[in-house]
Structures are given as C-alpha cells and as structure tokens.
Design an enzyme around this catalytic site. Structure first.
Site, short mmCIF file in Angstrom:
data_model
loop_
_atom_site.label_atom_id
_atom_site.label_comp_id
_atom_site.label_asym_id
_atom_site.label_seq_id
_atom_site.Cartn_x
_atom_site.Cartn_y
_atom_site.Cartn_z
CE LYS A 112 53.92 91.75 53.67
NZ LYS A 112 52.48 91.62 53.77
CE LYS A 195 55.60 86.23 49.64
NZ LYS A 195 54.07 86.86 49.29
CE LYS A 198 47.71 90.29 46.44
NZ LYS A 198 47.97 90.46 48.04
P1 ATP Z 1 51.52 90.90 50.01
O1 ATP Z 1 52.56 91.59 49.21
O2 ATP Z 1 50.61 92.18 49.55
O3 ATP Z 1 51.19 89.59 51.36
P2 ATP Z 1 50.77 89.17 48.53
O4 ATP Z 1 51.94 88.26 47.06
O5 ATP Z 1 52.39 88.18 49.48
O6 ATP Z 1 51.04 90.16 49.14
P3 ATP Z 1 49.13 87.15 49.85
O7 ATP Z 1 47.69 88.20 50.00
O8 ATP Z 1 49.83 87.83 51.70
O9 ATP Z 1 49.98 87.96 48.74
O10 ATP Z 1 48.93 86.12 49.65
C1 ATP Z 1 48.02 85.46 48.97
C2 ATP Z 1 48.58 83.69 48.38
O11 ATP Z 1 49.43 83.87 47.78
C3 ATP Z 1 48.86 83.39 49.35
O12 ATP Z 1 48.57 82.16 49.77
C4 ATP Z 1 50.45 83.17 49.49
O13 ATP Z 1 51.31 81.90 50.03
C5 ATP Z 1 50.46 83.08 47.91
N1 ATP Z 1 51.29 83.67 47.10
C6 ATP Z 1 51.78 85.22 47.47
N2 ATP Z 1 53.60 84.88 46.46
C7 ATP Z 1 53.57 83.80 46.87
C8 ATP Z 1 54.55 83.58 45.24
N3 ATP Z 1 55.46 84.27 45.01
N4 ATP Z 1 54.90 82.59 45.26
C9 ATP Z 1 53.78 81.00 45.16
N5 ATP Z 1 52.91 81.20 45.94
C10 ATP Z 1 52.53 82.79 46.40
MG MG Z 2 52.04 87.64 51.71
#
Ligand code: ATP
Ligand code: MG
Length: 332
Positions: A112, A195, A198
């Site tokens: 990040k 991956k 968000k």
């Molecule tokens: P950010 O980019 O803000 O970190 P994020 O998409 O990574 O957002 P988080 O809120 O950090 O989402 O994570 C919430 C949950 O979703 C965590 O348990 C994380 O492991 C899971 N998660 C996030 N992205 C993925 C993905 N692409 N596939 C499977 N699980 C995911």
């Molecule tokens: Mg995340």
C-alpha cells in the site's frame, strides 16, 4: 462455543465479491457454531487519507450490508470499532512489544505504501497490523475468519499474544487463522494476478455487491481472460478464467468440475454472460435489504450502539487485565 472475531474496513461504499466470498460469507455461517464478534473497522479506514463525510456514510453502509447478508443482531455482536475505545488503548501497549523490524516486514504496508509513495504513507498505515492484533486479542478470539491476504497479520497477532503471555503472564488466547481455501483470494478482473481490493483495484477490476447489475455485467464482459479458448480451471496458466469459475462456483454452490463440464465446447462469452446473471440474481435481495436498513439510520445506529455495548463488556475486561499485568495503577 469457540469465539471468533473479524473486521472489515469501510473504505468504499460497497463490499466486493472477494470480501463476501473470502470472509463475510463465513462470518454468517459461523453464527451457527461460534460466538461471533464482527466489526466495521473505521479506525483502520483513516490510515490512508479519507473524506469525513464519506467515511460516516460508508460506515453505515458497511453495517447495513452486513445485516443484509445475514448477520443477526440477536446472535452476533456487530460493532463499529471507534465506538469501543479499548482498541486504540490495547494497540498502544502492543506497539511497545512489537519490534520495528518486525513491523517493517509486513507486506501489506509495503504494497500500500508503494502505491502512495513511502514518504507520504502515514505512521498509522505502518502500525495498522498492531491495531489489528489488538482488535482480535481484546475478545480472546479462538479463530479469525479472513481472506488469504490477512495471513501474515494473523501470524503477527499470534506472535504478539505469545510474547505478551510469556513476558507478563498468560493473558491472551492465541488465535488461529480460519481461511476457506477455495475463495481465499478472489482476483481483480483486469489484473487476475492481483487480489480484488476496495481501495486499490481499478473500478473495472472489481465486482461490487451494491453496484447496478448492468454495470457489473459490463465489467464481467470485459474481464481479462486468457489466450486459448477452452474453459478450464488452471489458476497458474489461466488466472482470468479460473477466477470467473471460482466466483461462479461459489455463488451457485456448483463444483468447478461441474461447471467445466457444462461449458465444454462453449466460449468465454457464454461463461461471462451466465456469470453476470448469477451475480445479478445474487445481489438483488442484498441490495434491497441493505436499502431497508439505510432508510432508517436512527434504527441502524441503535443496533450498532447495542453492539458496541456488548463488545465493550468483553474488551474492557481484557484491557483491565492487561493494564494490571503491565504494572499500571488500579483505576487506570
Ligand atoms: P482495502 O483495499 O481497503 O484494504 P479490502 O478489499 O482489502 O479493502 P478489507 O476490508 O481489507 O477489504 O478486508 C475485509 C475482508 O475481506 C478480510 O478478511 C480480507 O481478507 C477479505 N478480502 C479482501 N479482499 C479479498 C479478496 N480479493 N479475496 C478474498 N478475500 C478478500
Ligand atoms: Mg484490505
């Protein structure tokens, strides 16, 4: 019942299918078997720059979505992290037993911070995994249902729990990761090696639960697929198609083998068209229920206040013990 704790950041106005399939779907299922604590982790959402009005809105949207996908306020403690001050308090204590080098090895910070420029990254983004350890340890969680991307942070949490217990006497439960293998990493539609995220995926790479299904259909249609034309499951050589198959299988309950058989002789276009329909069917009721919660924000805030109170009862007991163990005066 074993206890679980997990969290999700309100960093966007909707969750994506990766969040749902990698984590949140499990949260719902675990209500049957576990004592469940889940949090909208807004303290984590201010580590990389944010807009206050947007944050307040997306925190409510996140909570509404969690209720909409099936978290039951009667059985689950769902709370907003900033409403439980013990998280920040325990994070400080844990940061004092974390090595600087140890924290520096966390790959999410590296990933990040590269995107933001290392000098512009906040200290909060750097210490984020320590706050995450506090989130988990406050509740004496036995297991933590998360996606694969959180495995390294979980390992740090376990190390810190063990270290504290050794140095100050047994205080914390050492939690185990609970990662569902098949859907632990849903990838970006435009970059199937990264991956779905968000905050870092491009809009075209991400299927949002609250997006208009027509918009998601368009994204699925233009998803990067692979050379060749056969629909086979091979995450190494055919990451794009395999990702679509994974999402399809998980949302319908069909096996990958079954899908591969059904699409023998058909093309990528057929698969994409059908997946778009599967997604549309899936998100429709979630969107309706989410809107129902958002239509009554006072009631939603009330549910969250009850959650925060239940969470605090547990968190404050742990923090009291921690403060005592490290030698703070009574009444601290
Ligand atoms: P950010 O980019 O803000 O970190 P994020 O998409 O990574 O957002 P988080 O809120 O950090 O989402 O994570 C919430 C949950 O979703 C965590 O348990 C994380 O492991 C899971 N998660 C996030 N992205 C993925 C993905 N692409 N596939 C499977 N699980 C995911
Ligand atoms: Mg995340």
């Amino acid at each position: 019942r074993p206890r679980v704790l997990s969290g999700i950041q309100p960093t966007a106005d909707s969750f994506h299918v990766g969040n749902y399939l990698g984590a949140v779907r499990n949260w719902v299922a675990m209500q049957e078997t576990h004592d469940t604590f889940y949090s909208v982790v807004d303290l984590h959402a201010i580590t990389a720059g944010h807009d206050p009005v947007a944050l307040r809105h997306s925190t409510r949207v996140a909570a509404a979505q969690l209720f909409a996908v099936g978290l039951d306020p009667e059985r689950t403690t769902l709370f907003v992290q900033s409403q439980v001050p013990e998280h920040a308090q325990l994070a400080w204590v844990l940061s004092c037993i974390t090595g600087f080098g140890e924290a520096s090895r966390m790959t999410q910070f590296k990933d990040k911070s590269v995107k933001q420029g290392a000098d512009r990254s906040s200290v909060g983004l750097f210490t984020y995994p320590i706050l995450q350890a506090a989130d988990i340890l406050l509740y004496q969680a036995d297991a933590v249902p998360v996606g694969e991307d959180q495995r390294q942070h979980l390992e740090l949490t376990r190390d810190l729990a063990q270290r504290f217990n050794t140095r100050f006497g047994r205080t914390f439960t050492v939690p185990a990761p609970y990662i569902v293998r098949d859907t632990a990493k849903i990838t970006d539609l435009q970059d199937p090696t990264a991956k779905m995220s968000k905050s870092s995926s491009s809009p075209a790479g991400i299927i949002m639960l609250l997006d208009d299904p027509a918009k998601s259909a368009k994204k699925i249609r233009s998803a990067v697929t692979d050379t060749g034309r056969d629909i086979v499951f091979d995450p190494e050589q055919k990451a794009g198609v395999s990702n679509l198959l994974t999402i399809y299988a998980a949302l319908t309950g069909r096996s990958i083998d079954d899908l591969v058989g059904a699409y023998a002789g058909k093309g990528y276009g057929d698969l994409k068209k059908d997946l778009a329909e599967v997604v549309a069917e899936f998100v429709r009721p979630i969107q309706q229920r989410t809107q129902g919660y958002l239509d009554d924000p006072a009631q939603l805030d009330k549910l969250l206040a009850v959650g925060a109170e239940k969470a605090r009862a547990v968190a404050s007991a742990t923090l009291r013990e921690v403060y005592d163990r490290v030698g703070f005066l009574p009444g601290s």
